[in-house]
Structures are given as structure tokens and as C-alpha cells.
Write an enzyme that holds these catalytic residues in place. Structure first.
Site: not given
Ligand code: GLN
Length: 484
Positions: A77, A152, A176
Site C-alpha cells: 500500500k 482505505s 481498512s
Molecule cells: N474507514 C475508516 C476511516 O475512514 C478506517 C480507515 C483505516 O482503517 N485506515 O477512518
């Protein structure tokens, strides 16, 4: 080759059936052919991976011992450093930023002879649940290109689901790794907080962030855990305990807790698959018990207060001076800060910085930030009490299947998609999402298992037993028709 798991590819390399160069070339070809459809990768490290593969073939020929990931292509990532490569975090701000060192997880992959094949797309600075917040490109779900791959770590989940690589790293602050895995029919694992090093991972919410793998099998996720879950001298929160060797155990006699009221908040298709999964666990000899964990419903507000507070502090370093871009039109020092930040950050990131600064401000700190910290402690205690009565907790991973690009406008509605994944981050617990079915419109559904801190062996054992008892692992790439 692409439908094989990382274990199988590794075995083929070790037995001499395939060379590392053949493996790398085969996946590079597939990426070239298919990534135009998913847009999972932000960069493909073709020269570098072929060079790495060549060296690995030479190492093998010389008879030197080979690492656990030898011959396995792995994507990373784009918020995790690879020395000498860009780390843009899918943000305009870091478009031209080059990583000065390897993240610990990157170093460990290299030391285990993994082949780093490219960097994957994400929501800007890992903030989002769709990957649509990327400043570079949207990523499409291989099961339905109109839908998001989750977020994400959506670039990583789409790449693994499309079988462009057998393993990709994500980062999980509030879900994420697990939520994109559930949207794409892959396996997503977040370890106990502190197990994987955060050194070289661009910080979002430091007390939540963990790197985790997305794979096509539980065994491959366990393999990555063995490689990555070791102490690191460069991360002050790293757990100073030797890494695990996972030994899959039977489920017989294990108790799995179901927080009923909480689970019932999912959409009917998800609940259907969830009930079937419970039956599978029962058939495997586990005892399913209902548990009460009322604090769970406060997860989303607690997380969005604490994670934005931490993000607002972490992102203060992007000031137009030390890292990344500087506004061309800025003249005064103040303008360098304000214009660089206003031009460099996207709207979701700005929104979170504002929210985080607000909850930390002197007038509201007690009412929001400190209260949320107390609720976080309730999560830790609540899970501790729960795990006195059961070995694992099971929930859906997401309340819905993958949604269409642009179909969710209300940020709160988007945030609610993290309802099931957030609790494990708040309490620092290991959790895994595994495939557990499909909706009527053929979109993958995942279930999540949560274990006590450092309970990874039980977590993987249950996930593996479930995987063996179901057929989801055998489902080939959604693109296979196009490829053949
Ligand atoms: N969807 C969650 C957020 O928007 C988790 C993001 C993540 O785990 N990086 O914060």
C-alpha cells in the site's frame, strides 16, 4: 499460476517447477493486461522486481537458504515506505515524495525473499472506506467494476481479488484491511496492536494503526503474520515478544460469542450469510453463545473523535516546509503553511483535520476527546470480560456489500460502514475477515473473527477451519473468463 495461493507459488519455486523470474513475469503480464480495469496499482516496480527475481534465482542456484516468502510477489500500500520509491499516500501533497528508508515491514519482506511488485492505491492518507478519496485514481472492484473495492486499502484488496498478486499489504486504523477484504472476497488480517511495526508507515491514528496483509487464503495471512509480527527497535509501541509460529488447531470445544443486538444492524443479505457461517462453526464443533457488549454501539463516534484528533496532530508535519509540496503562490511564511495545506490536501483529509483540531481544542477537549478516551477504556474492559466467557467473537465485517462509486454522499453514512471493524482497533485486538458468501447480485460477503490480545493462533485456527469447511477459497479470479 495466478489462481494459486502464496504457499503454492512458494512451493513451486522451491521445488524448481517455476523460477522467480517466471513468476514475476507472469504476474507483471497479468497486471499489464488487467490493471487497466481495476486501477489497483499506483506504480508497478517492473525493473526492480525483475532484478530482485534474478538475484533470487541466483541465490537459489548457489544453494543458500531461502526465506519463507521466496518467490511470492507482494504489493505494498502506498502509505508504506520502500526505500528509493515514492510514498504518495494517494495525496497531491506527497506526489513527489521519495521514501528515504524501508519500512520495517518492507525490510522483513525483503529479508524473507518476497518479490515486491508494486504499490497500491488508497484513500488519501488512509482516510475512507471506498478508495474514492484517492487523489490519483478510483479503484474498481473486480467483482463489479461499478462498485468500490472498499477502503482505505482498496488498491490492495482489488489487486489480490483480481489475482494480480497473491498478497498485498494494507494498513488498518479502523478497518481498512478487513472491510476491503470483505468487499472483494479476500482474507484481511489486522494483528494485535503493537505486533507489526509502524516504522515507515505514514501515521494516521498512531494508537490504532497496524499494517496487515490481504491474501487469498488464511494460510497465507498466517504466513505473513509469522514474517511481520516480530519486535522492532524503531517503534516504541512494538511488542517485545518473539514472533509466533502458527499451528492450526481444531475448533472443537471452542466458544464463539455473538453480540446479537449489534450483529442485527447488518443488511439482510449479510445476516443470511452470517447465520449460515454460525452453522458451519457449530458443525466444526464450536459452541455459539450470545454475548452482551452494549458499548459496541459507541464505536463509530469514539473512533471518529480519537482517530481525527490523532490525525490532526500527525498531519501537522505536512506544512509545506519539511515534507511534500509547497504552494507556488505562497509568499509569506503563513501563506506557505495555509496555501500548501489547502492546495495539497483533499476534502476528506481537511474535514478530519478540522474535526480533530476541534475535539482537541481547550474548550471541547473534556467534552469530546477525554470522554472518548474513557469510552475506549470501556471497550478494552468490555472485551476483557467477554473473553473470560468465550474464546472468540464473531460479527459481520461490514453491514453491507460493496456499494457503487459515488452512491454515498453523507459522510456519516460512510463512517457507519466501519461499525463492525472499529471495535478491534479501539481495544487493540487481532481480527480477521474471511469470505463467507455472496449476495444475490454476486458481490462477496465477509465475516469477522476477533480474538483476545495476542490470540492470533486461535484466530487463525478458527478462520482456517472455516475456510477448509467451505468452498470460497476455490473460487477463481472474477476475471478468469476475460483472461482465458
Ligand atoms: N474507514 C475508516 C476511516 O475512514 C478506517 C480507515 C483505516 O482503517 N485506515 O477512518
Amino acid at each position: 499460476m495466478h489462481n494459486k495461493t502464496a504457499h503454492e507459488i512458494h512451493d513451486d519455486f522451491i521445488s524448481g517447477k517455476l523460477s522467480a523470474t517466471e513468476i514475476a513475469n507472469s504476474f507483471l503480464k497479468r497486471i499489464e493486461k488487467l490493471d487497466t480495469l481495476t486501477q489497483s496499482f499506483v506504480s508497478v516496480l517492473k525493473t526492480e522486481v525483475l532484478e530482485q527475481a534474478k538475484k533470487l534465482d541466483e541465490k537459489k542456484a548457489s544453494g543458500k537458504p531461502l526465506g519463507k516468502l521466496a518467490g511470492v510477489p507482494i504489493a505494498i500500500k502506498d502509505n508504506i515506505h520502500i526505500a528509493g520509491q515514492k510514498t504518495a499516500c494517494s495525496s497531491k501533497f506527497l506526489e513527489n515524495y521519495t521514501a528515504p528508508f524501508d519500512a520495517t515491514v518492507t525490510r522483513l519482506i525483503k529479508e524473507a525473499d518476497g518479490l515486491i511488485i508494486g504499490k497500491t492505491n488508497l484513500d488519501e492518507f488512509a482516510m475512507g472506506s471506498s478508495t474514492d478519496n484517492s487523489a490519483i485514481q478510483p479503484t474498481h472492484n473486480p467483482w463489479n467494476l461499478k462498485c468500490v473495492p472498499g477502503g482505505s486499502s482498496g488498491g490492495s484488496s482489488a489487486a489480490v481479488a483480481a489475482r494480480l498478486c497473491p498478497i498485498a499489504l494494507g494498513s488498518d486504523t479502523g478497518g481498512s484491511v478487513r472491510q476491503p477484504a470483505s468487499f472483494t472476497g479476500t482474507v484481511g488480517f489486522k494483528p494485535t496492536y503493537g505486533r507489526n511495526s509502524r516504522y515507515g508507515l505514514v501515521a494516521f491514528g498512531s494508537s490504532f494503526d497496524q499494517v496487515g496483509p490481504i491474501t487469498n487464503s488464511v494460510q497465507d495471512a498466517a504466513l505473513m503474520h509469522e514474517v511481520l509480527g516480530v519486535p522492532c527497535a524503531y517503534d516504541a509501541t512494538s511488542i517485545q515478544k518473539a514472533g509466533d509460529t502458527i499451528q492450526f488447531q481444531e475448533l472443537k470445544g471452542k466458544k464463539i460469542g455473538v453480540p446479537r443486538t449489534f450483529v442485527n444492524m447488518a443488511k439482510p443479505a449479510i445476516l443470511d450469510a452470517f447465520e449460515k457461517s454460525l452453522q458451519t462453526f457449530k458443525n466444526l464443533g464450536a459452541e455459539i453463545i450470545d454475548i452482551e457488549l452494549p458499548v459496541l454501539r459507541f464505536g463509530v463516534p469514539t473512533y471518529y473523535i480519537l482517530s481525527t484528533a490523532e490525525a490532526s496532530t500527525n498531519l501537522a508535519r505536512f506544512d509545506g516546509i519539511r515534507y511534500g509540496m509547497r504552494s507556488q503562490s505562497a509568499v509569506t511564511l503563513d501563506e506557505i503553511y495555509t496555501k500548501s495545506r489547502s492546495e495539497g490536501f483533499g476534502s476528506e483529509v481537511k474535514q478530519r483535520i478540522l474535526l480533530g483540531t476541534y475535539v482537541l481544542s481547550s474548550g471541547f477537549c473534556d467534552a469530546y476527546y477525554k470522554k472518548a478516551q474513557k469510552v475506549r477504556t470501556c471497550f478494552i474492559q468490555g472485551f476483557r470480560e467477554t473473553f473470560a466467557n468465550c474464546d472468540l467473537v464473531v460479527t459481520p465485517t461490514s453491514p453491507s456489500v460493496a456499494f457503487e462509486h459515488g452512491s454515498i454522499h453523507d459522510p456519516l453514512e460512510m463512517y457507519l460502514h466501519d461499525i463492525y471493524t472499529i471495535p478491534a482497533n479501539l481495544a487493540g485486538l487481532p481480527a480477521i475477515s474471511i469470505p463467507a458468501g455472496f449476495s444475490t447480485d454476486k458481490l462477496p460477503i465477509g465475516i469477522q473473527l476477533i480474538a483476545p490480545q495476542l490470540g492470533e493462533n486461535d484466530l487463525f485456527s478458527a478462520a482456517y477451519a472455516f475456510e477448509q469447511a467451505t468452498d470460497y477459497i476455490k473460487i477463481p479470479s472474477p476475471f478468469d473468463k476475460e483472461v482465458s
